[in-house]
Scaffold this motif. Sequence first.
Motif, PDB file in Angstrom:
ATOM      1  N   THR A   1       0.810  -1.219   0.038  1.00 25.66           N
ATOM      2  CA  THR A   1      -0.015   0.003  -0.145  1.00 25.66           C
ATOM      3  C   THR A   1       0.724   1.325  -0.186  1.00 25.66           C
ATOM      4  O   THR A   1       0.299   2.703   0.081  1.00 25.66           O
ATOM      5  CB  THR A   1      -0.923  -0.016   1.333  1.00 25.66           C
TER       6      THR A   1
ATOM      7  N   LEU B   1       0.247   4.418  -2.359  1.00 26.01           N
ATOM      8  CA  LEU B   1      -1.293   4.383  -2.949  1.00 26.01           C
ATOM      9  C   LEU B   1      -2.223   5.301  -2.459  1.00 26.01           C
ATOM     10  O   LEU B   1      -2.256   5.440  -1.279  1.00 26.01           O
ATOM     11  CB  LEU B   1      -1.676   2.851  -2.749  1.00 26.01           C
TER      12      LEU B   1
ATOM     13  N   VAL C   1      -5.570   1.653  -2.133  1.00 29.20           N
ATOM     14  CA  VAL C   1      -5.690   0.683  -1.043  1.00 29.20           C
ATOM     15  C   VAL C   1      -6.769  -0.224  -1.187  1.00 29.20           C
ATOM     16  O   VAL C   1      -6.660  -1.560  -0.819  1.00 29.20           O
ATOM     17  CB  VAL C   1      -5.365   1.286   0.247  1.00 29.20           C
TER      18      VAL C   1
ATOM     19  N   LYS D   1      -6.806  -4.498  -2.027  1.00 26.81           N
ATOM     20  CA  LYS D   1      -7.404  -5.325  -1.028  1.00 26.81           C
ATOM     21  C   LYS D   1      -8.661  -6.074  -1.460  1.00 26.81           C
ATOM     22  O   LYS D   1      -9.247  -6.944  -0.774  1.00 26.81           O
ATOM     23  CB  LYS D   1      -7.569  -4.576   0.155  1.00 26.81           C
TER      24      LYS D   1
ATOM     25  N   ASP E   1      -2.856  -4.487   6.182  1.00 26.90           N
ATOM     26  CA  ASP E   1      -2.666  -2.989   5.775  1.00 26.90           C
ATOM     27  C   ASP E   1      -1.352  -3.361   4.535  1.00 26.90           C
ATOM     28  O   ASP E   1      -1.479  -2.680   3.506  1.00 26.90           O
ATOM     29  CB  ASP E   1      -2.088  -2.048   6.512  1.00 26.90           C
ATOM     30  N   GLN E   2      -0.428  -4.251   4.911  1.00 32.86           N
ATOM     31  CA  GLN E   2       0.698  -4.501   4.024  1.00 32.86           C
ATOM     32  C   GLN E   2       0.315  -5.829   3.625  1.00 32.86           C
ATOM     33  O   GLN E   2       0.294  -7.016   4.107  1.00 32.86           O
ATOM     34  CB  GLN E   2       1.875  -4.327   4.567  1.00 32.86           C
TER      35      GLN E   2
END
Length: 541
Positions: free
Chosen positions: A109, A112, A117, A121, A184-185
């Motif tokens: 992310t 981004l 993001v 996902k 998140d990553q």
Amino acid sequence: MSSKWRNDMMPEKFKRKDLPHHPTCANYDIDQIEQSIMATKLYNKILQYPNLLPLNKPSLNDENLNGTYCSSYNHRVRTEGLSIWGAPGGRPVRSLIDSAIKAEYNEGTDNLRPGGVKYLKSIEMRELWRRPELEKKVWMKKLLKERIVKRAKSYKLNLEEVDDTLEFHFGDHGKNSDDEDSGDQYELNGDDKDDDRYSDAENGSEYEGHEDMSNAVEAKVTNTETVEPLKHKKSNFNNPKLSPVSDHDIDKSRVIFLISFGEEAAASTLVERCVLSLRRRGQYFGYILVLTDATPERYANVWDDNVIVMHPQKEHLLHEDGSAMHYSKENMSLKPKRFKTLVLDYVNMDSRLEEVELVYYLDIDILAGDSLDKLFQGLESKYNIVGQRPDEDVSKLYFVTPLSKEWPLQSGTMIAERGTSQYCLRLWKNEIDMMLKTGRGRDQDALRNIYQRIESGNETKCQLVRMENEDYISFPKPRNFAQLFGAKHANLIHISNSLFAKKIDEEEQNTYIHEILQLSEEEVESGKYGKAVVRAKDTSR
């Protein structure tokens, strides 16, 4: 084997340019080392326990040691370019678009915009790899527009020709997910970071094309329309009024076999759900045999006359010498699962089942999602599954493909031929009984031991057939669960109570199960078919 040493041995055309030489492997006599290992006390002690034999192999993908196995394997690497996955020809080449997708997931992310993001996902990487190339390119073009800092190296994908106004549904994978792939990553797991399966096309290799080699088959979604967020969906199920079973022509050549053991299974409604789905979605009105250790009152007067409830015979709870079976914490699951090996014995106990030729065993957390006629006809035709084989002396059992590469077979769904399968079932039972003595193991471990003996040529009278899952069975996972609503269902749906069910939101799971069961509002409110996330695990000793 070290990737550096494998690369040293590879034919020149398959060598990787980014790996240095291995400093020491070439200096050893590998046959002498292999023979020294075979001479150790530990190696020979393990030989006495069939369920532990895989420990004597270099890996589960390798054959047994024989004194020259390792040098023979090295010879195949040198002459055939044998990859880590056992296939000649070096590493398969990953396509340009799939290499670019992997690079974007590695980037994560960073740089981004919020919209990017969310888009990153929206789908898991391997699921995206399985999509058509146009969908991949649309996804890539939209994502790259959201990158604030562009990559210095272009992907050479000709994305300017792609119409990014096209809309494809990529799910809502990252939102409110507790699955292990979310976060998140979007870093890759260990298998993907150092994946030796593919060389990336962007690193200079020519694009040859490939299919994803992962065995993790997820529930297939064929509906590409945007799925409304689950919390806004309302139950609006059609509840077909089932005509009495007596109104249907009964197929007497098959029986579906269910096993319900333990206090938790008896307290749940898993069996009721399974049977209801077989009758409604599956449109199956034939015989169902429920083997249970629950009290006779538990399943009395619950179903129609074609559901046969049986209880275990006392001798099947004892060893052959009459001694009691003892289970440890590590192998308690073997208590009910051992009865899978006795399905033909119990079918033979009821005169109503005299015409049965095929036994379909199902775990009780499986639901029918579509007509079982399609399942029967598809599998039996493709794999030549028949009740009697008068001209053959080979015993056969049929299993679906597991999600995990740890086991070659998934034992939650099994087909047994009445005329041939008894020998394989006895092998399986004997293997499980050996595990009871060691205090460890699962029924799939026992199957793996037999499967490996068959593969090595040490067992020739039994065949364990692995069937492709295709659209016949699906395994919903937390990351793709929300996409299943309104989608076309597989013939069988296995929401594993021991693995995935506990990770899926309970309200979502209940709503989905109610949809599969086609419950009326009254049935939903009655609670007759219970709630989700009930683990059917035996807890008795």
